[in-house]
Scaffold this active site. Structure first.
Site, PDB file in Angstrom:
ATOM      1  N   TRP A 188       0.864  -1.190   0.000  1.00 45.50           N
ATOM      2  CA  TRP A 188       0.000   0.000   0.000  1.00 45.50           C
ATOM      3  C   TRP A 188       0.904   1.244   0.000  1.00 45.50           C
ATOM      4  CZ3 TRP A 188      -1.994   2.808   4.752  1.00 45.50           C
ATOM      5  CH2 TRP A 188      -2.995   3.737   4.410  1.00 45.50           C
ATOM      6  N   ASP A 269      -0.918  -5.455   9.384  1.00 49.97           N
ATOM      7  CA  ASP A 269      -1.898  -4.471   8.938  1.00 49.97           C
ATOM      8  C   ASP A 269      -3.145  -5.250   8.516  1.00 49.97           C
ATOM      9  OD1 ASP A 269      -3.453  -2.549   7.765  1.00 49.97           O
ATOM     10  OD2 ASP A 269      -1.912  -1.799   6.394  1.00 49.97           O
ATOM     11  N   LYS A 305     -13.419  -0.778   5.658  1.00 50.63           N
ATOM     12  CA  LYS A 305     -13.976  -1.628   4.601  1.00 50.63           C
ATOM     13  C   LYS A 305     -15.005  -2.603   5.150  1.00 50.63           C
ATOM     14  CE  LYS A 305     -10.305   0.183   2.904  1.00 50.63           C
ATOM     15  NZ  LYS A 305      -9.526   0.432   1.741  1.00 50.63           N
TER      16      LYS A 305
END
Ligand code: KET
Length: 459
Positions: A188, A269, A305
């Site tokens: 990311w 993460d 999300k």
């Protein structure tokens, strides 16, 4: 990497010979130094209150910054007047109708909160809502986790996944002996910036093999094997962004054994729990393997999300320690990181999450809605794959159905992406990543046409 992205990236490769405080001070000095073309007299004559136009501004030397490589895609999309435009840039879920989705269970929870007149808007404690923290730890580590039962986990509410990573980075820079963090290639785009500004030195380990469009497992083991003992390793818990390639459970076990044998510190993460497989427990397996061996680890959790709470900025940061006593002291230091950063976290999003996680009925409704989102993404993978096959688009596109999570890492290059944006008004990141969650049955043919044209004309 484009020159623009490069100039947007911190210079993490040069930073590792300095201590974190040295680096922060030199960064500050760079920010504060008066540029050579300005004399001290200039700043006196350009009084902040003067109204003589922009030339007199005390900020006249500030250069235009590039847009963010991911969020900037939405900025460009918003400017496009085409009725056929399609935003497959940012990882944000859309319905079949292309609309953002607020989960029904979230609406219900919010209604309950609004109806409860006893609720007030007082500050939360520095580490946030206690019940939210407890329930978040249970969600990621499992209700029966020995680490939780033994009070060895400290969990603090943070500003979504990004804020959790940032707090974690700063805690490590202050209190951990090894300040190098290894991140996968690719990862990311915000990771290197968050960790560098948090005071860590960033290095990389091999992860993705473009030739096989799969995991470069050998390269990963070699790179982690030659990392200095004690180094921090950033791991995507599931649904690796941007590649959609995850290790198998057997591979995770090998990674765990290697990391534990070398004393490498895992920093997970977890931005997509439930989005990879549709099952919350399955998507937390990698983390739970590391916690089960009794060793220490860090976890950044996001509800952006999986609960669709993007703009509410709700997440949690946990550190699993070896004893309750250490966990208590670690928590006291996390408070010292958070207090000067943003004082304490916002109340609304965390209250929504706590309302849902504490109530069996609402929790079940959430898992059904979450599974429906994951399933729709998987069905988009099949539709896109079939559409490319039907068009006879050159190449092997099976990675579209093999990859996991919100994104497909298409293998399209930046020229092909630019072509698709210019000719078809399809917006995506320049590395060829598309957000499958932004696609619908209605828009699949348009995307397949664009990919077909890009591959045949720009290949
Ligand atoms: N980690 C990963 C791996 C990640 O993909 C994101 C967001 C985050 C953390 C941070 O999410 P937060 O909203 O802070 O909880 N990724 C998407 C959005 C973004 O770039 O901000 C994306 O990649 O599109």
């Amino acid at each position: 990497m484009s020159p623009q992205e490069e100039s947007d990236c911190p210079r993490f490769d040069q930073a590792h010979s300095f201590s974190s405080s040295d680096r922060r001070i030199s960064a500050l000095v760079r920010h504060l130094t008066v540029p050579t073309h300005a004399s001290p007299m200039d700043s006196i004559s350009a009084a902040p209150t003067s109204a003589f136009g922009t030339a007199d501004s005390v900020f006249a030397h500030v250069v235009q910054a590039p847009e963010d490589p991911i969020l900037g895609v939405t900025v460009a999309y918003n400017k496009d007047p085409s009725p056929n435009k399609l935003n497959l840039g940012v990882g944000a879920y859309r319905t079949e109708e292309g609309k953002p989705l607020v989960l029904n269970v979230v609406r219900r929870a919010e209604q309950q909160l609004v109806n409860d007149r006893s609720r007030v808007k007082e500050y939360l404690p520095i580490i946030g809502l206690a019940e939210f923290n407890k329930l978040s730890a249970k969600l990621i580590f499992g209700a029966e986790s020995p680490a939780i039962l033994e009070n060895r986990v400290t969990t603090v509410q943070c500003l979504s996944g990004t804020g959790s990573l940032r707090v974690g980075a700063e805690f490590l820079a202050r209190h951990y002996h090894e300040r190098t963090i290894y991140i996968p290639v690719p990862t990311w785009g915000n990771h290197p910036k968050v960790f560098t500004l948090g005071g860590l030195s960033v290095k990389t380990y091999r992860y993705y093999d473009p030739a096989t469009r799969g995991l470069n497992f050998q390269g990963l083991l070699e790179d982690l094997g030659s990392a200095p003992s004690g180094a921090i390793v950033l791991l995507h818990a599931c649904a690796h962004n941007p590649t959609g390639v995850d290790p198998t459970l057997e591979q995770w076990e090998q990674i765990r054994q290697l990391m534990r044998s070398k004393g490498l510190l895992p920093f997970f993460d977890s931005a997509y729990q439930g989005f990879a497989s549709g099952r919350l427990d399955a998507d937390a397996q990698s983390i739970r393997m590391f916690v089960a061996d009794g060793g220490e680890c860090l976890v950044a959790q996001s509800y952006a999300k999986n609960m669709g709470l993007y703009g509410e900025r709700v997440g949690a940061f946990s550190i699993v320690c070896k004893s309750a006593d250490v966990a208590r002291r670690v928590e006291s230091q996390l408070k010292l990181v958070i207090r000067p950063m943003y004082s304490n976290p916002p109340i609304h999003g965390a209250s929504i999450v706590a309302t849902i996680l504490r109530d069996r009925d609402m929790y079940n409704e959430w898992t059904v809605e979450l599974k429906a989102m994951a399933d729709r993404i998987i069905s988009m993978r099949h539709e896109l794959f079939d559409a490319l096959r039907a068009r006879g688009t050159p190449g092997d596109w099976s990675h579209i159905i093999k990859q996991i999570g919100m994104f497909t890492f298409t293998g399209l290059n930046s020229e092909q992406v630019a072509f698709m944006t210019k000719e078809y008004h399809i917006y995506m990141t320049s590395d060829g990543r598309i957000s499958m969650a932004g696609l619908s049955s209605r828009t699949v043919p348009h995307l397949a046409d664009a990919i077909h044209a890009a591959v045949t004309r720009m290949g």
